[in-house]
Design a protein around this motif. Structure first.
Motif, PDB file in Angstrom:
ATOM      1  N   ALA A 145       0.815  -1.216   0.000  1.00 39.65           N
ATOM      2  CA  ALA A 145       0.000   0.000   0.000  1.00 39.65           C
ATOM      3  C   ALA A 145       0.848   1.266   0.000  1.00 39.65           C
ATOM      4  O   ALA A 145       0.390   2.322  -0.445  1.00 39.65           O
ATOM      5  CB  ALA A 145      -0.941  -0.004   1.191  1.00 39.65           C
ATOM      6  N   SER A 146       2.095   1.173   0.502  1.00 34.12           N
ATOM      7  CA  SER A 146       2.940   2.366   0.596  1.00 34.12           C
ATOM      8  C   SER A 146       3.727   2.643  -0.683  1.00 34.12           C
ATOM      9  O   SER A 146       4.305   3.715  -0.841  1.00 34.12           O
ATOM     10  CB  SER A 146       3.931   2.224   1.761  1.00 34.12           C
ATOM     11  N   ILE A 147       3.755   1.687  -1.608  1.00 32.92           N
ATOM     12  CA  ILE A 147       4.529   1.857  -2.835  1.00 32.92           C
ATOM     13  C   ILE A 147       3.791   2.802  -3.781  1.00 32.92           C
ATOM     14  O   ILE A 147       2.636   2.581  -4.132  1.00 32.92           O
ATOM     15  CB  ILE A 147       4.766   0.508  -3.538  1.00 32.92           C
ATOM     16  N   LEU A 148       4.462   3.859  -4.215  1.00 33.42           N
ATOM     17  CA  LEU A 148       3.887   4.811  -5.164  1.00 33.42           C
ATOM     18  C   LEU A 148       4.170   4.354  -6.594  1.00 33.42           C
ATOM     19  O   LEU A 148       3.275   4.265  -7.420  1.00 33.42           O
ATOM     20  CB  LEU A 148       4.463   6.206  -4.937  1.00 33.42           C
ATOM     21  N   TYR A 149       5.438   4.079  -6.869  1.00 36.10           N
ATOM     22  CA  TYR A 149       5.842   3.515  -8.163  1.00 36.10           C
ATOM     23  C   TYR A 149       7.240   2.931  -8.022  1.00 36.10           C
ATOM     24  O   TYR A 149       7.952   3.193  -7.045  1.00 36.10           O
ATOM     25  CB  TYR A 149       5.788   4.558  -9.287  1.00 36.10           C
ATOM     26  N   VAL A 150       7.598   2.107  -8.985  1.00 39.69           N
ATOM     27  CA  VAL A 150       8.927   1.482  -8.998  1.00 39.69           C
ATOM     28  C   VAL A 150       9.549   1.788 -10.349  1.00 39.69           C
ATOM     29  O   VAL A 150       8.896   1.615 -11.397  1.00 39.69           O
ATOM     30  CB  VAL A 150       8.845  -0.047  -8.806  1.00 39.69           C
ATOM     31  N   ASP A 151      10.797   2.248 -10.354  1.00 37.90           N
ATOM     32  CA  ASP A 151      11.471   2.460 -11.636  1.00 37.90           C
ATOM     33  C   ASP A 151      12.833   1.762 -11.625  1.00 37.90           C
ATOM     34  O   ASP A 151      13.328   1.330 -10.575  1.00 37.90           O
ATOM     35  CB  ASP A 151      11.598   3.941 -11.986  1.00 37.90           C
ATOM     36  N   VAL A 152      13.407   1.622 -12.794  1.00 40.69           N
ATOM     37  CA  VAL A 152      14.676   0.906 -12.932  1.00 40.69           C
ATOM     38  C   VAL A 152      15.613   1.699 -13.825  1.00 40.69           C
ATOM     39  O   VAL A 152      15.188   2.331 -14.805  1.00 40.69           O
ATOM     40  CB  VAL A 152      14.434  -0.513 -13.509  1.00 40.69           C
ATOM     41  N   TRP A 153      16.898   1.674 -13.467  1.00 42.89           N
ATOM     42  CA  TRP A 153      17.929   2.327 -14.271  1.00 42.89           C
ATOM     43  C   TRP A 153      19.199   1.497 -14.161  1.00 42.89           C
ATOM     44  O   TRP A 153      19.741   1.320 -13.091  1.00 42.89           O
ATOM     45  CB  TRP A 153      18.171   3.760 -13.784  1.00 42.89           C
ATOM     46  N   HIS A 154      19.645   0.926 -15.284  1.00 45.56           N
ATOM     47  CA  HIS A 154      20.821   0.060 -15.303  1.00 45.56           C
ATOM     48  C   HIS A 154      20.724  -1.053 -14.254  1.00 45.56           C
ATOM     49  O   HIS A 154      21.655  -1.288 -13.473  1.00 45.56           O
ATOM     50  CB  HIS A 154      22.105   0.868 -15.088  1.00 45.56           C
ATOM     51  N   HIS A 155      19.570  -1.712 -14.216  1.00 45.98           N
ATOM     52  CA  HIS A 155      19.299  -2.850 -13.328  1.00 45.98           C
ATOM     53  C   HIS A 155      19.179  -2.478 -11.847  1.00 45.98           C
ATOM     54  O   HIS A 155      19.096  -3.356 -11.001  1.00 45.98           O
ATOM     55  CB  HIS A 155      20.364  -3.946 -13.487  1.00 45.98           C
ATOM     56  N   LYS A 156      19.213  -1.176 -11.553  1.00 45.35           N
ATOM     57  CA  LYS A 156      18.994  -0.756 -10.171  1.00 45.35           C
ATOM     58  C   LYS A 156      17.538  -0.319 -10.014  1.00 45.35           C
ATOM     59  O   LYS A 156      17.077   0.605 -10.679  1.00 45.35           O
ATOM     60  CB  LYS A 156      19.925   0.392  -9.774  1.00 45.35           C
ATOM     61  N   LEU A 157      16.820  -1.004  -9.142  1.00 46.17           N
ATOM     62  CA  LEU A 157      15.425  -0.686  -8.879  1.00 46.17           C
ATOM     63  C   LEU A 157      15.324   0.344  -7.765  1.00 46.17           C
ATOM     64  O   LEU A 157      16.073   0.286  -6.782  1.00 46.17           O
ATOM     65  CB  LEU A 157      14.660  -1.941  -8.434  1.00 46.17           C
ATOM     66  N   THR A 158      14.392   1.256  -7.900  1.00 44.52           N
ATOM     67  CA  THR A 158      14.079   2.182  -6.821  1.00 44.52           C
ATOM     68  C   THR A 158      12.590   2.074  -6.515  1.00 44.52           C
ATOM     69  O   THR A 158      11.745   2.307  -7.391  1.00 44.52           O
ATOM     70  CB  THR A 158      14.410   3.637  -7.192  1.00 44.52           C
ATOM     71  N   TYR A 159      12.287   1.685  -5.280  1.00 50.36           N
ATOM     72  CA  TYR A 159      10.907   1.668  -4.811  1.00 50.36           C
ATOM     73  C   TYR A 159      10.624   3.039  -4.204  1.00 50.36           C
ATOM     74  O   TYR A 159      11.174   3.388  -3.163  1.00 50.36           O
ATOM     75  CB  TYR A 159      10.710   0.585  -3.745  1.00 50.36           C
ATOM     76  N   HIS A 160       9.787   3.812  -4.868  1.00 50.78           N
ATOM     77  CA  HIS A 160       9.384   5.114  -4.346  1.00 50.78           C
ATOM     78  C   HIS A 160       8.164   4.871  -3.466  1.00 50.78           C
ATOM     79  O   HIS A 160       7.103   4.465  -3.959  1.00 50.78           O
ATOM     80  CB  HIS A 160       9.045   6.060  -5.490  1.00 50.78           C
ATOM     81  N   ILE A 166      13.671   3.194  -1.582  1.00 53.72           N
ATOM     82  CA  ILE A 166      14.467   2.009  -1.261  1.00 53.72           C
ATOM     83  C   ILE A 166      15.069   1.496  -2.559  1.00 53.72           C
ATOM     84  O   ILE A 166      14.350   1.247  -3.537  1.00 53.72           O
ATOM     85  CB  ILE A 166      13.595   0.910  -0.615  1.00 53.72           C
ATOM     86  N   GLU A 167      16.404   1.344  -2.574  1.00 54.75           N
ATOM     87  CA  GLU A 167      17.096   0.903  -3.791  1.00 54.75           C
ATOM     88  C   GLU A 167      17.588  -0.528  -3.643  1.00 54.75           C
ATOM     89  O   GLU A 167      18.016  -0.947  -2.565  1.00 54.75           O
ATOM     90  CB  GLU A 167      18.279   1.827  -4.095  1.00 54.75           C
ATOM     91  N   CYS A 168      17.510  -1.274  -4.730  1.00 58.30           N
ATOM     92  CA  CYS A 168      18.043  -2.634  -4.749  1.00 58.30           C
ATOM     93  C   CYS A 168      18.293  -3.028  -6.194  1.00 58.30           C
ATOM     94  O   CYS A 168      17.913  -2.316  -7.130  1.00 58.30           O
ATOM     95  CB  CYS A 168      17.066  -3.608  -4.078  1.00 58.30           C
ATOM     96  N   TRP A 169      18.941  -4.167  -6.400  1.00 61.15           N
ATOM     97  CA  TRP A 169      19.219  -4.652  -7.750  1.00 61.15           C
ATOM     98  C   TRP A 169      18.118  -5.620  -8.173  1.00 61.15           C
ATOM     99  O   TRP A 169      17.581  -6.369  -7.358  1.00 61.15           O
ATOM    100  CB  TRP A 169      20.577  -5.343  -7.804  1.00 61.15           C
ATOM    101  N   GLY A 170      17.787  -5.585  -9.467  1.00 56.93           N
ATOM    102  CA  GLY A 170      16.773  -6.502  -9.965  1.00 56.93           C
ATOM    103  C   GLY A 170      16.125  -5.985 -11.234  1.00 56.93           C
ATOM    104  O   GLY A 170      16.621  -5.049 -11.873  1.00 56.93           O
ATOM    105  N   SER A 171      15.029  -6.594 -11.607  1.00 52.09           N
ATOM    106  CA  SER A 171      14.306  -6.199 -12.817  1.00 52.09           C
ATOM    107  C   SER A 171      12.848  -5.916 -12.468  1.00 52.09           C
ATOM    108  O   SER A 171      12.309  -6.445 -11.497  1.00 52.09           O
ATOM    109  CB  SER A 171      14.378  -7.302 -13.873  1.00 52.09           C
TER     110      SER A 171
END
Length: 235
Positions: A145-160, A166-171
């Motif tokens: 419920a707290s996730i606004l959107y998730v984006d990716v840049w060079h395989h680094k995910l950012t959970y906004h 929150i940043e992590c690696w993945g797709s």
């Protein structure tokens, strides 16, 4: 705690509804935070998307409950709306505002108890779903419920999220599998949006909790269709 607003301009049916809700709460149901309004104009003028459930009387002066619901939907597509009425013919019209249910006056405890048990399950599911991700700081649990959107840049995910990034690696493809089906949609190849937090869609942009995100031309048709489907299923 479940947040509930009640719009009712007649004292007797209001007392009956509040009595039933109090009995439900005391019988072991979820704790309730209630706010009561007797004026439709006061309710609409101060309305914010902060409630889990609305009880709306249909027969009101100036604005009836159906008109109030239409204005509510402009600000909150997701809140559960229950009409309290002695006019059953309004039931079909309720589909236009995605009404969750109808309660017929005079309100009975059985009807409220049955309704609230179903509502509690739905509200609880919306709140409590979470996913676990591995970030630089270790394993973290993120409420969906707290996730606004998730984006990716060079395989680094950012959970906004509402509580920070929150940043992590993945797709995004792997992330999508973790999330409830139908709750998220791609506005572009690299951005997955939580449809609950969409404030508006303006031209080629979607506004998510105040942030403007680009909708790609290739994704726009699918994004709009998925958003419409989410609105139809959210109640």
């Amino acid at each position: 705690m479940m947040k509930i607003a009640v719009l009712e301009d007649e004292q007797e049916p209001l007392d009956a509804l509040l009595s039933c809700l109090d009995r439900y709460q005391k019988s072991g149901g979820e704790e309730l935070e209630l706010k009561v309004f007797s004026s439709a104009m006061d309710f609409i003028s101060g309305f914010k998307a902060e409630y889990d459930l609305l009880f709306l009387d249909i027969k009101m002066p100036l604005l009836d409950g159906m008109e109030v619901a239409e204005k509510v939907r402009e600000k909150d597509p997701y809140v559960l709306i229950v009409f309290v009425t002695n006019m059953q013919q309004y039931a079909l019209k309720g589909y236009s505002v995605n009404a969750y249910d109808f309660i017929v006056k005079p309100v009975s405890y059985y009807a409220i108890d049955t309704l609230m048990k179903k509502v509690a399950v739905l509200v609880g599911a919306r709140r409590n779903e979470s996913i676990t991700v591995r970030s630089a700081g270790g394993v973290k649990k993120i409420p969906v419920a707290s996730i606004l959107y998730v984006d990716v840049w060079h395989h680094k995910l950012t959970y906004h999220t509402q509580n920070g990034n929150i940043e992590c690696w993945g797709s995004l493809a792997e992330t999508e599998k973790l999330l409830p089906k139908g709750w998220f949609a791609y506005c572009s190849a690299g951005v997955l949006v939580h449809l609950k937090h969409v404030d508006a869609i303006e031209g080629e942009e979607v506004i998510v909790n105040g942030t403007r995100l680009k909708i790609s031309r290739l994704r726009k048709k699918d994004f709009m269709a998925e958003f419409a489907a989410y609105l139809g299923s959210s109640v």
